[in-house]
Design an enzyme around this catalytic site. Structure first.
Site, PDB file in Angstrom:
ATOM      1  N   ARG A  55       0.888  -1.227   0.062  1.00 43.35           N
ATOM      2  CA  ARG A  55       0.025   0.143   0.126  1.00 43.35           C
ATOM      3  C   ARG A  55       0.640   1.333  -0.081  1.00 43.35           C
ATOM      4  O   ARG A  55       0.501   2.206  -0.271  1.00 43.35           O
ATOM      5  CB  ARG A  55      -1.022   0.032   1.422  1.00 43.35           C
ATOM      6  CG  ARG A  55      -2.105   0.934   0.917  1.00 43.35           C
ATOM      7  CD  ARG A  55      -3.217   1.114   2.121  1.00 43.35           C
ATOM      8  NE  ARG A  55      -3.036  -0.129   3.132  1.00 43.35           N
ATOM      9  CZ  ARG A  55      -3.043  -0.262   4.293  1.00 43.35           C
ATOM     10  NH1 ARG A  55      -2.837   0.703   4.953  1.00 43.35           N
ATOM     11  NH2 ARG A  55      -3.330  -1.176   5.091  1.00 43.35           N
ATOM     12  N   TYR A 108     -14.912  22.023  -9.610  1.00 42.88           N
ATOM     13  CA  TYR A 108     -15.348  20.909 -10.184  1.00 42.88           C
ATOM     14  C   TYR A 108     -16.441  20.246  -9.290  1.00 42.88           C
ATOM     15  O   TYR A 108     -16.530  20.134  -8.066  1.00 42.88           O
ATOM     16  CB  TYR A 108     -14.323  19.736 -10.079  1.00 42.88           C
ATOM     17  CG  TYR A 108     -14.389  18.376 -10.609  1.00 42.88           C
ATOM     18  CD1 TYR A 108     -14.608  17.964 -11.860  1.00 42.88           C
ATOM     19  CD2 TYR A 108     -14.067  17.263  -9.715  1.00 42.88           C
ATOM     20  CE1 TYR A 108     -14.666  16.849 -12.333  1.00 42.88           C
ATOM     21  CE2 TYR A 108     -14.221  16.184 -10.078  1.00 42.88           C
ATOM     22  CZ  TYR A 108     -14.631  15.748 -11.607  1.00 42.88           C
ATOM     23  OH  TYR A 108     -14.555  14.682 -11.933  1.00 42.88           O
ATOM     24  N   ASP A 180      -6.477  22.398  -6.957  1.00 40.61           N
ATOM     25  CA  ASP A 180      -6.752  21.374  -7.958  1.00 40.61           C
ATOM     26  C   ASP A 180      -5.828  21.931  -8.975  1.00 40.61           C
ATOM     27  O   ASP A 180      -6.465  22.727  -9.716  1.00 40.61           O
ATOM     28  CB  ASP A 180      -8.108  21.201  -8.019  1.00 40.61           C
ATOM     29  CG  ASP A 180      -8.462  19.958  -9.153  1.00 40.61           C
ATOM     30  OD1 ASP A 180      -7.639  19.723  -9.938  1.00 40.61           O
ATOM     31  OD2 ASP A 180      -9.480  19.246  -8.888  1.00 40.61           O
ATOM     32  N   LYS A 205      -6.348  12.613 -16.409  1.00 36.38           N
ATOM     33  CA  LYS A 205      -6.581  13.589 -17.618  1.00 36.38           C
ATOM     34  C   LYS A 205      -5.140  13.616 -18.296  1.00 36.38           C
ATOM     35  O   LYS A 205      -4.903  12.448 -19.107  1.00 36.38           O
ATOM     36  CB  LYS A 205      -6.901  14.979 -16.975  1.00 36.38           C
ATOM     37  CG  LYS A 205      -8.054  14.847 -16.221  1.00 36.38           C
ATOM     38  CD  LYS A 205      -9.344  14.472 -16.775  1.00 36.38           C
ATOM     39  CE  LYS A 205     -10.547  14.239 -15.865  1.00 36.38           C
ATOM     40  NZ  LYS A 205     -10.865  15.334 -14.670  1.00 36.38           N
TER      41      LYS A 205
HETATM   42  C1  LIG Z   1     -11.467  14.996 -13.657  1.00 36.01           C
HETATM   43  C2  LIG Z   1     -11.275  15.633 -12.456  1.00 36.01           C
HETATM   44  C3  LIG Z   1     -11.296  15.224 -10.988  1.00 36.01           C
HETATM   45  C4  LIG Z   1     -11.476  13.961 -10.491  1.00 36.01           C
HETATM   46  O1  LIG Z   1     -10.593  13.133 -11.298  1.00 36.01           O
HETATM   47  P1  LIG Z   1     -10.922  11.519 -11.669  1.00 36.01           P
HETATM   48  O2  LIG Z   1      -9.737  10.833 -11.954  1.00 36.01           O
HETATM   49  O3  LIG Z   1     -12.149  11.491 -12.430  1.00 36.01           O
HETATM   50  O4  LIG Z   1     -11.438  11.155 -10.285  1.00 36.01           O
HETATM   51  C5  LIG Z   1     -10.729  16.183 -10.191  1.00 36.01           C
HETATM   52  N1  LIG Z   1     -10.661  17.732 -10.386  1.00 36.01           N
HETATM   53  C6  LIG Z   1     -10.669  18.160 -11.779  1.00 36.01           C
HETATM   54  C7  LIG Z   1     -10.308  19.458 -11.933  1.00 36.01           C
HETATM   55  C8  LIG Z   1     -11.050  17.251 -12.701  1.00 36.01           C
HETATM   56  O5  LIG Z   1     -11.174  17.699 -13.996  1.00 36.01           O
END
Ligand SMILES: *Cc1c(COP(=O)(O)O)cnc(C)c1O
Length: 390
Positions: A55, A108, A180, A205
């Site tokens: 982990r 988000y 973020d 992403k």
């Molecule tokens: C997609 C996204 C997330 C979440 O990511 P996941 O891998 O889909 O859980 C968080 N913040 C932003 C800005 C995003 O575009």
């Protein structure tokens, strides 16, 4: 080292790759030790680049974590099964019952859902703030304010925040800042130089870049790394070696992919801005975009994600627009090589502390690596369907 060189070098030291080019996939739950001394050494480092227990990661994870720290400038990087888990892991690492959280209003949507469905019932009070609030955030700070959460640009509506001004205020009040930073990926801005304590990436992403893996990261500065690492570990967050391998692989082409996403997206955004049926284009590189000055100051470029508001139209006209696209697929997420389209009929419904200034529906595009001429032809047909349905 320039950015594209760094993306090739990061996390690929001999220690991790041996004689191969890429770090190997090391899948493990149990890590075994021959001596009490080895066990004690591993326990002391608790998986901070020394294998301890699955982990806490293996060499595959350590190599990727090292790469992320080098690219983002953090002291350590925790891994999560997806971006949403990185958001919850970072927030839960620094908040307790009775605390006050300042959350950007353009966040988000699933992050807002976390605040309302999990944090609020736990006694953590989330207050939303206008994304265009810079140093003025000082007015909202209470003795119980423990975290300010930022997302810049907002991944739907693209407001660019004054991150350095907010972090400066937070530092004066001993408040943790969590950004973020998914839109920028690890290379379009320097979160720790802007004063951020924790930088989150949905690696799902652009880092992975192929729409086939979910992964999240949270990098921390020296001061906040021990608590982020320990609390995330205790909460049970971890990521699979196979997924981390794919993220590591994605880093190598991130620079060149982003350049092409940026080039294609700017061409299409300019084309959209000239259309009479488009009310506004929300693209951080456009001077009309809220926070464009901060974008110019803090970012080295843009990517494939932006949105635009139509002047008018309801559900029927929007359906005519988005249904029947040839290249743009309708769906969530972004950052892969392919183009995506995602409609929002009522932006105001997603926010509570700021006014969305446009009446018509919003369409978010992720511009992929296709030829932009083909994408423009696809959009031209979409506008014709939309006009006929108005
Ligand atoms: C997609 C996204 C997330 C979440 O990511 P996941 O891998 O889909 O859980 C968080 N913040 C932003 C800005 C995003 O575009």
């Amino acid at each position: 080292m320039k950015k594209n060189t760094h993306l090739i070098q990061a996390g690929r030291g001999k220690k991790w790759v041996g004689q191969a080019v890429n770090p190997p996939v090391v899948r493990a739950s149990t890590i075994t030790f021959d001596t009490m001394a080895e066990l004690a050494h591993a326990s002391q480092h608790k998986g901070n680049r020394v294998p301890f227990y699955g982990r806490r990661g293996t060499a595959t994870h350590f190599a990727f974590q090292e790469a992320m720290c080098e690219l983002e400038g953090g002291a350590g990087c925790a891994l999560y099964p997806c971006g949403a888990a990185a958001v919850s892991g970072a927030l839960l690492s620094f908040l307790q019952s009775g605390d006050h959280l300042l959350m950007v209003d353009s966040v988000y949507e699933p992050t807002r859902a976390l605040c309302e469905k999990i944090l609020r019932p736990m006694g953590i009070d989330t207050e939303y703030y206008d994304p265009m609030l810079g140093a003025g955030i000082v007015e909202l700070i209470r003795p119980s304010t423990k975290v300010i959460f930022l997302e810049s640009p907002g991944s739907l509506t693209m407001e660019v925040q004054d991150v350095p001004a907010i972090c400066n205020i937070a530092q004066q009040h001993g408040i943790v800042t969590i950004l973020d930073n998914t839109w920028a990926s690890p290379i379009l801005c320097r979160p720790f130089e802007m004063g951020v304590d924790i930088s989150i990436q949905a690696a799902t992403k652009y880092i992975v870049g192929h729409s086939d893996v979910m992964l999240g990261t949270a990098s921390a500065n020296e001061k906040h790394w021990p608590q982020l690492r320990e609390h995330s570990y205790v909460l049970g967050y971890c990521a699979s070696a196979d997924d981390v391998y794919q993220a590591s692989r994605g880093l190598r082409t991130l620079g060149i992919r982003l350049q092409q996403h940026e080039h294609n997206a700017l061409q299409i955004a300019r084309w959209l801005a000239d259309r009479p049926d488009v009310e506004t284009v929300r693209h951080p590189a456009f001077s009309s975009n809220p926070g464009h000055e901060a974008f110019k100051r803090d970012f080295s470029g843009s990517n494939g994600l932006f949105s635009f508001a139509l002047k008018q139209g309801g559900a029927k006209a929007v359906a005519a627009f988005v249904e029947g696209m040839q290249y743009f697929k309708m769906g969530f997420s972004w950052g892969g090589y392919e183009s995506l389209i995602s409609p929002t009929l009522n932006v105001q419904k997603l926010r509570t502390a700021s006014q969305w200034p446009h009446q018509g529906p919003l369409i978010r595009l992720h511009i992929g690596l296709e030829d932009p001429d083909d994408l423009i032809a696809d959009l031209t047909q979409a506008f014709a369907r939309y006009q006929a349905a108005l």
